[in-house]
Structure formats: structure tokens, C-alpha cells
Scaffold this active site. Structure first.
Site, mmCIF file in Angstrom:
data_model
loop_
_atom_site.group_PDB
_atom_site.id
_atom_site.type_symbol
_atom_site.label_atom_id
_atom_site.label_comp_id
_atom_site.label_asym_id
_atom_site.label_seq_id
_atom_site.Cartn_x
_atom_site.Cartn_y
_atom_site.Cartn_z
ATOM 1 N N ASP A 1 0.836 -1.205 0.000
ATOM 2 C CA ASP A 1 0.000 0.000 0.000
ATOM 3 C C ASP A 1 0.869 1.252 0.000
ATOM 4 O O ASP A 1 0.609 2.216 -0.722
ATOM 5 C CB ASP A 1 -0.988 -0.008 1.180
ATOM 6 C CG ASP A 1 -0.377 -0.507 2.471
ATOM 7 O OD1 ASP A 1 0.766 -1.002 2.457
ATOM 8 O OD2 ASP A 1 -1.032 -0.391 3.527
ATOM 9 N N ASP B 1 1.206 -7.074 -10.890
ATOM 10 C CA ASP B 1 0.245 -6.764 -11.946
ATOM 11 C C ASP B 1 -0.243 -5.316 -11.762
ATOM 12 O O ASP B 1 -0.264 -4.511 -12.704
ATOM 13 C CB ASP B 1 -0.931 -7.752 -11.841
ATOM 14 C CG ASP B 1 -1.844 -7.708 -13.039
ATOM 15 O OD1 ASP B 1 -1.559 -6.939 -13.972
ATOM 16 O OD2 ASP B 1 -2.858 -8.423 -13.040
#
Ligand code: NAD
Length: 370
Positions: A230, A254
Site C-alpha cells: 500500500d 500486476d
């Protein structure tokens, strides 16, 4: 590999594939001449071109050629408007791309994102956040994690509820091999590796961090840091210049590789490499532009060939260890950009000294700059 001959399968595919491949192959020929290297390039159809030529998105002869080759240089496949009745598993994106990935055990995806200072206008971040230009390599694990872990299913709970299950799973050896790819890539760059995980919440994250830390002493010249995913997502936007190599498991890679790609402003600038096993000095690799077939601009001399040309630089570097030749290709692209040449995707009328050019002229300028 026969001595000093590098065998390359060139699969241009559909849409802009053939146009950008043509320019990339002329760059490869020029590199061969300049550095006295022998590239044995064989072109073969794939995608809709494969279906038209041999009834299959990945014709048997094309697959056979790939097996005989040291690396694959790929364009892109898929044309959304072609025959919607063909079943999904026979469509080019699956039948060609996924098949090749599986066949050659491609477990590491490398996506360099470079924003030259001259293209600051193409980046969504304010110039003061871009420093002297952004230059990041995302190394993503490609065959494990949440995308492939078992159990993977959707079940009816019988009480009006449905439950979907995906499993995130990694083993020590899977983490070790991708970590080594990341460290080695950092050794070829600015020698900093940021390993991304979620060790504060996920068991997978704890193991990931442990294994990467244990591998680090094999690469004493690389500085290792760990970052929660994050925070990594936020730091990419706040201070992207702090990063050199980002090492990520499949799902995180990804997402972060697309976020990083957005910083470069255009898909037309972004190459990508997918690596398989290493054999002696060589690593089998699959090299392609990050973008697709761009049907909206295909056949009009509008496509930016740089992503395909930079795929060649990646191939020279990561499959063949030809770092000087790879540097020369990177530098030639930089020179064309510095000369103000811009395909439509990176052109802005507000940029002084910029000149809009087509696919051919950009390719020719890069060959000349070599
Ligand atoms: P796309 O990447 O083809 O195009 C998205 C946008 O980016 C378009 O506006 C296009 O013009 C532009 N663009 C892409 N590459 C460019 C380049 N080199 N120069 C200038 N502009 C460029 O994505 P899409 O339109 O969503 O997909 C089109 C087809 O490509 C679909 O069939 C899709 O499945 C396929 N696709 C294939 C691959 C692959 O082969 N690896 C990857 C992505 C998409």
C-alpha cells in the site's frame, strides 16, 4: 545456441504488430552490423495472422520455430472486431499468449518504465515530482500467488449465498528464483532493490520477506529495502525517483506495473520481458511491447515503434548478456527523443522544438542514431 549466432523467432502478430516489428528488426540488423553480431531472425505468423495462415492462433510451425530459437520477439495479437463466434480458448490472446507463457515456463516479468526528461509533458505527475526523469524496473512473479493457487472455485452455500475462493500460495523456491532475477537486474542498474509485500497481514508476505532477506547476501552490491504494497502504491506517485527495481509477487506486480506504466505517459514507450530458465550464459526470453494491437491506428504509419525497439534492448541485455549493444539501442532511442521526434502518442503542440513523425521516420531516426 550455435557459437555466436543468436536465433530469434520474430512473431509480429496483428494490428500495429507488423509495422513496429519492421522498425525493430531494422534496428536489430543495424546492431548486428555495428557490433559484428550474428542474429538469425525467422519471422512467423501468430494471432489472427496465424489463424489466417494456418487455422490456429499459434500454428504448429510457429511453436516449433520458437522451440528452436534462443528468444522470441513478439509484436501483439488480438483484433476485437474479428469473428466474435470463435471460442475464447481459440482466440489469439489465450491460444497464443497463454500457451507460449506455459510452454516456455516464463516465470519472471520485467517491465521497465522510463520517462526521459524531454517527455515530462507526457507524465501525469507535476514536473517537480519527476526529478531528473523516472527510471524504474518492475520485476513481477508470473506463475504463482493468487492467480494460480488452489483451491480456486465458486461455490453455492445453499442459503442464498455464493462463496468465491482464491488461494494465495508461494513456496520458498518460487520466491528464491524470482528474488534472484530481481537482484541480478538491480546489479545491471542502480543497485537498489525494493521488495514489495504485505508482511503485516499476509503469511505469504512474511515468507516473501524472509526469503528475499536470506537471498540478499548473494548480492552484496545491491541495497535491499522492504516496503508494504500500500505504501509502495503511494510512493510511486509521491516520489517515483526513489525506486530502481521493484520486486513483486504476481498480483501486486500486476497492479504496480500498470501504475508505474502510467508514469511514462504512453504505452508506445514501454517494452516488457518475460523470462524462463537460464541455460549457461543464456536465458530464454519473450519480449514484447506492453501495449496491444492498437487497431484504431493500425496500418496508418502512426504507431510508436519505440516499445518494440526497446524490447530488443531488453532481449540483448537479459537473454544474451550483450549489455553494450543494449546500451547502444537505449541511447539511440534517447537521441531520437532528444532530437524532438515524436509519434502522435507523445506529441504535444505545446512542446517547443517537437516534430511529429510517423512509425517509419521514428524507426529510421533510431537506426541513424546508432
Ligand atoms: P491497445 O494497447 O492496443 O491500445 C490502447 C490505446 O493505446 C489505443 O488508443 C492505442 O492506439 C494506443 N497505443 C497502443 N500502443 C501504441 C503504440 N505503439 N503507439 C501509439 N499508440 C499506441 O489496447 P486495446 O485497444 O485495449 O486492445 C486492442 C487489442 O489488443 C485487443 O484485441 C487486445 O486483446 C489486444 N492486446 C494484446 C496484447 C498482447 O498481445 N500482449 C496486450 C494488450 C492488448
Amino acid at each position: 545456441m550455435s557459437s555466436n549466432t543468436y536465433r530469434i523467432a520474430a512473431l509480429a502478430g496483428d494490428g500495429i504488430g507488423p509495422e513496429v516489428m519492421r522498425e525493430a528488426l531494422s534496428v536489430l540488423r543495424a546492431v548486428g552490423d555495428q557490433f559484428s553480431l550474428k542474429f538469425d531472425v525467422t519471422e512467423a505468423p501468430v494471432g489472427w495472422a496465424g489463424i489466417d495462415a494456418a487455422g490456429k492462433a499459434l500454428p504448429d510451425a510457429t511453436l516449433e520455430l520458437c522451440r528452436r530459437s534462443d528468444s522470441i520477439l513478439f509484436g501483439s495479437v488480438g483484433l476485437p472486431d474479428r469473428d466474435p463466434t470463435i471460442p475464447k480458448e481459440q482466440r489469439p490472446e489465450r491460444a497464443a499468449l497463454l500457451r507460449i507463457r506455459k510452454e516456455f515456463g516464463l516465470f519472471a516479468n520485467l517491465r521497465p518504465v522510463r520517462l526521459p526528461k524531454a517527455l515530462a509533458h507526457a507524465c501525469p505527475l507535476r514536473p517537480e515530482r519527476q526529478g531528473d526523469g523516472i527510471d524504474i524496473l518492475v520485476v513481477r512473479e508470473l506463475t504463482g500467488g493468487l492467480y494460480f493457487g488452489e483451491p480456486k472455485k465458486t461455490e453455492d452455500l445453499g442459503n442464498g449465498q455464493t462463496r468465491a475462493i482464491d488461494t494465495m500460495v508461494y513456496t520458498t523456491s518460487e520466491i528464491e528464483r524470482i528474488a534472484r532475477v530481481g537482484f541480478k537486474a538491480a546489479q545491471l542498474r542502480r543497485k537498489k532493490l525494493t521488495s514489495i509485500d504485505k508482511a503485516n497481514v499476509l503469511e505469504n508476505g512474511v515468507l516473501w520477506r524472509e526469503v528475499v532477506t536470506r537471498i540478499a547476501p548473494e548480492f552484496p552490491d545491491v541495497a535491499l529495502e522492504h516496503m508494504f504494497v500500500d505504501n509502495g502504491a503511494m510512493q510511486l506517485l509521491l516520489r517515483p525517483t526513489q525506486f530502481d527495481v521493484l520486486l513483486c509477487e504476481n498480483l501486486f506486480g500486476d497492479i504496480l506495473s500498470d501504475e508505474a506504466a502510467a508514469l511514462a505517459g504512453s504505452l508506445g514507450m514501454l517494452p516488457s520481458a518475460s523470462l524462463g530458465a537460464t541455460n549457461g550464459q543464456q536465458t530464454f526470453g519473450f519480449y514484447e511491447p506492453a501495449g496491444g494491437t492498437a487497431p484504431d491506428i493500425a496500418g496508418k504509419d502512426l504507431a510508436n515503434p519505440i516499445a518494440q525497439i526497446l524490447s530488443i534492448a531488453l532481449m540483448l541485455r537479459y537473454s544474451f548478456g550483450l549489455n553494450v549493444a543494449a546500451d547502444a539501442v537505449d541511447a539511440a532511442v534517447g537521441k531520437a527523443i532528444d532530437q524532438g521526434l515524436r509519434t502522435g502518442d507523445i506529441f504535444s503542440t505545446s512542446e517547443a522544438g517537437a516534430r511529429r513523425v510517423g512509425t517509419r521516420e521514428m524507426g529510421a531516426a533510431i537506426v541513424a542514431a546508432l
